[in-house]
Design an enzyme around this catalytic site. Sequence first.
Site, short mmCIF file in Angstrom:
data_model
loop_
_atom_site.label_atom_id
_atom_site.label_comp_id
_atom_site.label_asym_id
_atom_site.label_seq_id
_atom_site.Cartn_x
_atom_site.Cartn_y
_atom_site.Cartn_z
N CYS A 94 -5.71 -0.82 0.80
CA CYS A 94 -5.60 0.27 -0.18
C CYS A 94 -4.13 0.61 -0.41
O CYS A 94 -3.29 0.42 0.47
CB CYS A 94 -6.31 1.53 0.30
SG CYS A 94 -8.09 1.38 0.54
N ASP A 95 -3.85 1.15 -1.59
CA ASP A 95 -2.52 1.66 -1.88
C ASP A 95 -2.64 2.73 -2.96
O ASP A 95 -3.47 2.60 -3.87
CB ASP A 95 -1.58 0.54 -2.35
CG ASP A 95 -0.13 1.01 -2.39
OD1 ASP A 95 0.52 0.96 -1.32
OD2 ASP A 95 0.34 1.44 -3.46
N SER A 96 -1.81 3.77 -2.86
CA SER A 96 -1.87 4.87 -3.81
C SER A 96 -0.48 5.18 -4.37
O SER A 96 0.52 5.08 -3.66
CB SER A 96 -2.42 6.14 -3.15
OG SER A 96 -3.74 5.96 -2.70
N LYS A 141 -2.00 -6.38 0.97
CA LYS A 141 -2.25 -5.84 2.31
C LYS A 141 -3.53 -6.42 2.92
O LYS A 141 -3.56 -6.80 4.09
CB LYS A 141 -2.33 -4.31 2.24
CG LYS A 141 -1.02 -3.64 1.89
CD LYS A 141 -1.18 -2.14 1.72
CE LYS A 141 0.14 -1.49 1.33
NZ LYS A 141 0.01 -0.02 1.14
N GLY A 200 -5.49 1.75 -5.45
CA GLY A 200 -6.03 0.40 -5.49
C GLY A 200 -6.85 0.10 -4.25
O GLY A 200 -6.50 0.54 -3.15
#
Length: 224
Positions: free
Chosen positions: A89-91, A67, A126
């Site tokens: 970001c990623d969750s 991203k 992340g």
Amino acid sequence: MPASAAPVRLVLASRSPARLTTLAAAGVTPRVVVSDVDEPAVLDAARAGFGADLEPADAVLVLAQAKAEDVSARLEDGDDEASALVLGCDSMLELDGEILGKPADADDARRRWRAMRGRAAVLHTGHWLVDARDPEDGGTGGTLGASSSTTVHFADVDDEEIDAYVATGEPLHVAGAFTIDGLGGPYVDRIEGDHHGVVGLSLPLLRELLGELEIPWRSLRDPR
């Protein structure tokens, strides 16, 4: 007195209102540019490259990097605010070894909550930074990231409470089908780790990553 730091523009490669609110509460107002990455394709490519499945903490980091790099590349294409720091970001929630992103629909959200209630799961987030600043603005070209992992203990809610919560629509739009800073807050008994990591953006981890690029946190804060 400490030396002042040159201001740094931050671009947030996420449409998450919670991440934007978290930064705003810490005095940072980023520009939001949502990435166009195909998340399943990114994960498939990463699995093929590693020759094995990904650990949850690695999966969110791979997506965060994709991203941030996607948005950074788009900013470089003649954007008048291209000189910036880009944060992706990623969750995902890990329960019984399974990775859970956003639920597919209301039925999926209800199934997840029946599996999570009264139990603990781990929320992985992340973070990836791309220093896309121009060299004359102090840009290093650096790119780095890390993941935060926080254990979440869920309340032992009954079916009626689950149905009522899912009916609000909130669980359909968030990783793991819950929030800690919204309507889902009463259904989280406690956490072990960084509260902000559960919201979707760990401020302490972001500060550490900035330090690796020799960027002081105060350079991101809005002028007072």
